[in-house]
Design a protein around this motif. Structure first.
Motif, PDB file in Angstrom:
ATOM      1  N   THR A   1       0.842  -1.193   0.000  1.00  0.00           N
ATOM      2  CA  THR A   1       0.000   0.000   0.000  1.00  0.00           C
ATOM      3  C   THR A   1       0.882   1.249   0.000  1.00  0.00           C
ATOM      4  OG1 THR A   1      -0.119  -0.024   2.403  1.00  0.00           O
ATOM      5  CG2 THR A   1      -1.888  -1.134   1.223  1.00  0.00           C
ATOM      6  N   PRO A   2       0.522   2.260  -0.745  1.00  0.00           N
ATOM      7  CA  PRO A   2       1.349   3.468  -0.798  1.00  0.00           C
ATOM      8  C   PRO A   2       1.326   4.221   0.522  1.00  0.00           C
ATOM      9  CG  PRO A   2      -0.622   3.729  -2.141  1.00  0.00           C
ATOM     10  CD  PRO A   2      -0.620   2.336  -1.651  1.00  0.00           C
ATOM     11  N   LYS A   3       2.472   4.764   0.893  1.00  0.00           N
ATOM     12  CA  LYS A   3       2.591   5.548   2.117  1.00  0.00           C
ATOM     13  C   LYS A   3       2.464   7.033   1.778  1.00  0.00           C
ATOM     14  CE  LYS A   3       5.576   2.093   4.104  1.00  0.00           C
ATOM     15  NZ  LYS A   3       6.923   1.727   4.448  1.00  0.00           N
ATOM     16  N   ILE A   4       2.348   7.859   2.792  1.00  0.00           N
ATOM     17  CA  ILE A   4       2.210   9.296   2.586  1.00  0.00           C
ATOM     18  C   ILE A   4       3.453   9.865   1.884  1.00  0.00           C
ATOM     19  CG2 ILE A   4       1.945  11.530   3.754  1.00  0.00           C
ATOM     20  CD1 ILE A   4       0.316  10.064   5.884  1.00  0.00           C
ATOM     21  N   GLU A   5       4.633   9.345   2.248  1.00  0.00           N
ATOM     22  CA  GLU A   5       5.858   9.827   1.600  1.00  0.00           C
ATOM     23  C   GLU A   5       5.875   9.487   0.115  1.00  0.00           C
ATOM     24  OE1 GLU A   5       6.275   7.415   4.262  1.00  0.00           O
ATOM     25  OE2 GLU A   5       6.165   9.018   5.749  1.00  0.00           O
ATOM     26  N   ASP A   6       5.298   8.350  -0.268  1.00  0.00           N
ATOM     27  CA  ASP A   6       5.269   7.975  -1.671  1.00  0.00           C
ATOM     28  C   ASP A   6       4.303   8.855  -2.459  1.00  0.00           C
ATOM     29  OD1 ASP A   6       7.036   5.919  -1.118  1.00  0.00           O
ATOM     30  OD2 ASP A   6       5.427   4.437  -0.816  1.00  0.00           O
ATOM     31  N   LYS A   7       3.229   9.273  -1.824  1.00  0.00           N
ATOM     32  CA  LYS A   7       2.256  10.119  -2.506  1.00  0.00           C
ATOM     33  C   LYS A   7       2.782  11.539  -2.720  1.00  0.00           C
ATOM     34  CE  LYS A   7      -1.882   7.711  -0.883  1.00  0.00           C
ATOM     35  NZ  LYS A   7      -3.101   7.845  -0.127  1.00  0.00           N
ATOM     36  N   SER A   8       3.621  12.024  -1.822  1.00  0.00           N
ATOM     37  CA  SER A   8       4.108  13.395  -1.943  1.00  0.00           C
ATOM     38  C   SER A   8       5.224  13.537  -2.973  1.00  0.00           C
ATOM     39  CB  SER A   8       4.596  13.890  -0.575  1.00  0.00           C
ATOM     40  OG  SER A   8       5.699  13.120  -0.140  1.00  0.00           O
ATOM     41  N   LYS A   9       5.823  12.481  -3.417  1.00  0.00           N
ATOM     42  CA  LYS A   9       6.916  12.571  -4.388  1.00  0.00           C
ATOM     43  C   LYS A   9       6.449  12.880  -5.783  1.00  0.00           C
ATOM     44  CE  LYS A   9      10.133   9.606  -2.019  1.00  0.00           C
ATOM     45  NZ  LYS A   9      10.912   8.400  -2.062  1.00  0.00           N
TER      46      LYS A   9
END
Length: 73
Positions: free
Chosen positions: A65-73
């Motif tokens: 599952t994508p993490k918040i850090e992955d979404k902000s990149k």
């Protein structure tokens, strides 16, 4: 048949009929209760098999599952 035997049959034919059919109906009721019990056991077995698979899926693939850090990149 004598008149005494005929009067006894007239007096007791309904209870005799109910008793004769009662044995069959009791067996059918017991079969239905057993089938209901087996259905409940099947549902319990299904839950016992599904829960470990669900937990395995949850813990093994949780990293996918994508993490918040992955979404902000």
């Amino acid at each position: 048949m004598s008149t005494n035997a005929a009067s006894i049959l007239r007096k007791y034919w309904k209870p005799a009929l109910a008793t004769g059919a009662g044995g069959t109906s009791i067996i059918i009721w017991f079969e239905e209760i057993i089938i209901l019990g087996l259905d409940i056991l099947a549902l319990i077995a299904l839950l016992l098999l599904a829960v470990p698979i669900y937990l395995f899926n949850h813990f093994v693939f949780k990293s996918a599952t994508p993490k918040i850090e992955d979404k902000s990149k």
